[in-house]
Design a protein around this motif. Structure first.
Motif, PDB file in Angstrom:
ATOM      1  N   ASN A  15       0.685  -1.293   0.119  1.00 47.08           N
ATOM      2  CA  ASN A  15       0.222  -0.248  -0.012  1.00 47.08           C
ATOM      3  C   ASN A  15       0.800   1.163  -0.008  1.00 47.08           C
ATOM      4  N   GLN A  16       2.055   1.266  -0.098  1.00 42.90           N
ATOM      5  CA  GLN A  16       2.909   2.391  -0.377  1.00 42.90           C
ATOM      6  C   GLN A  16       4.312   2.138  -1.098  1.00 42.90           C
ATOM      7  N   PRO A  17       4.723   2.961  -2.040  1.00 43.51           N
ATOM      8  CA  PRO A  17       5.730   2.789  -2.679  1.00 43.51           C
ATOM      9  C   PRO A  17       6.816   2.610  -1.997  1.00 43.51           C
ATOM     10  N   PRO A  18       7.807   1.928  -2.568  1.00 44.52           N
ATOM     11  CA  PRO A  18       9.134   1.635  -1.735  1.00 44.52           C
ATOM     12  C   PRO A  18      10.093   2.710  -2.155  1.00 44.52           C
ATOM     13  N   SER A  19      11.131   2.941  -1.144  1.00 39.24           N
ATOM     14  CA  SER A  19      12.186   3.968  -1.424  1.00 39.24           C
ATOM     15  C   SER A  19      12.996   3.586  -2.369  1.00 39.24           C
ATOM     16  N   ASP A  20      13.117   2.169  -2.852  1.00 42.06           N
ATOM     17  CA  ASP A  20      14.229   1.698  -3.705  1.00 42.06           C
ATOM     18  C   ASP A  20      13.692   1.899  -5.235  1.00 42.06           C
ATOM     19  N   TRP A  21      12.423   2.405  -5.468  1.00 40.38           N
ATOM     20  CA  TRP A  21      11.881   2.578  -6.835  1.00 40.38           C
ATOM     21  C   TRP A  21      11.653   3.784  -7.133  1.00 40.38           C
ATOM     22  N   PRO A  22      11.870   4.413  -8.560  1.00 39.69           N
ATOM     23  CA  PRO A  22      11.751   5.750  -8.586  1.00 39.69           C
ATOM     24  C   PRO A  22      10.008   6.265  -8.670  1.00 39.69           C
ATOM     25  N   PRO A  23       9.636   7.100  -8.154  1.00 38.92           N
ATOM     26  CA  PRO A  23       8.317   7.216  -7.711  1.00 38.92           C
ATOM     27  C   PRO A  23       7.718   7.816  -9.013  1.00 38.92           C
ATOM     28  N   ARG A  24       6.541   7.198  -9.315  1.00 39.28           N
ATOM     29  CA  ARG A  24       5.500   7.827 -10.140  1.00 39.28           C
ATOM     30  C   ARG A  24       4.556   8.463  -9.865  1.00 39.28           C
ATOM     31  N   PRO A  25       4.010   9.770 -10.244  1.00 38.30           N
ATOM     32  CA  PRO A  25       2.812  10.493  -9.610  1.00 38.30           C
ATOM     33  C   PRO A  25       1.476   9.553  -9.780  1.00 38.30           C
ATOM     34  N   ASP A  26       0.718   9.473  -8.988  1.00 37.77           N
ATOM     35  CA  ASP A  26      -0.554   9.088  -8.879  1.00 37.77           C
ATOM     36  C   ASP A  26      -0.478   7.306  -9.572  1.00 37.77           C
ATOM     37  N   PRO A  27       0.425   6.463  -8.982  1.00 36.15           N
ATOM     38  CA  PRO A  27       0.277   5.194  -9.561  1.00 36.15           C
ATOM     39  C   PRO A  27      -0.809   4.337  -9.022  1.00 36.15           C
ATOM     40  N   ARG A  28      -1.591   4.678  -8.032  1.00 31.53           N
ATOM     41  CA  ARG A  28      -2.880   3.824  -7.798  1.00 31.53           C
ATOM     42  C   ARG A  28      -4.229   4.797  -7.599  1.00 31.53           C
ATOM     43  N   PRO A  29      -5.312   4.178  -7.377  1.00 33.33           N
ATOM     44  CA  PRO A  29      -6.493   5.269  -7.175  1.00 33.33           C
ATOM     45  C   PRO A  29      -6.371   5.549  -5.787  1.00 33.33           C
TER      46      PRO A  29
END
Length: 140
Positions: A15-29
């Motif tokens: 339920n949250q993006p990991p810090s070891d992956w480049p973030p993408r804006p709004d990846p989930r609803p």
């Protein structure tokens, strides 16, 4: 999906993006009444070097020379980037970066290109309501 990373604990949290992956804006609803990953069977949270896509993605798999689709079982497709080396040689974010440092490292070119090439598969705000799903809380 398969991604290259170094934080096992964070990889297990969905339920949250990991810090070891480049973030993408709004990846989930976002919103109440469903889990953020409840629509992953129709829209992916990001592009990855290897992804198993089910029937909900079938009519949107791009025909692109950088990607190799292989039919699997009942209407599923294993989608692989043709250059696995670019994806898996090294982590996109190095583990030496402390979590408290508010620096967003640059997104690797292979991931930038993949996000563009696989855009029809990726979740973006509003796409669920265009497909007939209720998405009342997307402005939260």
């Amino acid at each position: 999906f398969v991604r290259r990373g170094w934080s096992v604990q964070e990889a297990l949290r969905v339920n949250q993006p990991p810090s070891d992956w480049p973030p993408r804006p709004d990846p989930r609803p976002r919103g109440l009444g469903f889990a953020p990953d409840s629509f992953d069977d129709v829209y992916a949270p990001d592009a990855f070097g290897v992804q198993l896509l089910g029937p909900g993605h079938a009519d949107r798999i791009p025909d692109h020379p950088a990607w190799r689709p292989t039919p699997v079982a009942n209407a599923s497709v294993l989608l692989e980037h043709v250059n696995a080396h670019e994806w898996f040689e090294a982590p996109f974010i190095q583990p030496a970066t402390p979590k408290w440092v508010p620096v967003i490292p640059p997104t690797p070119d292979v991931l930038k290109r993949a996000r563009s090439e696989l855009a029809p598969l990726l979740y973006t705000p509003g796409v669920l309501s265009r497909d007939g799903y209720a998405e009342p809380h997307e402005q939260m």
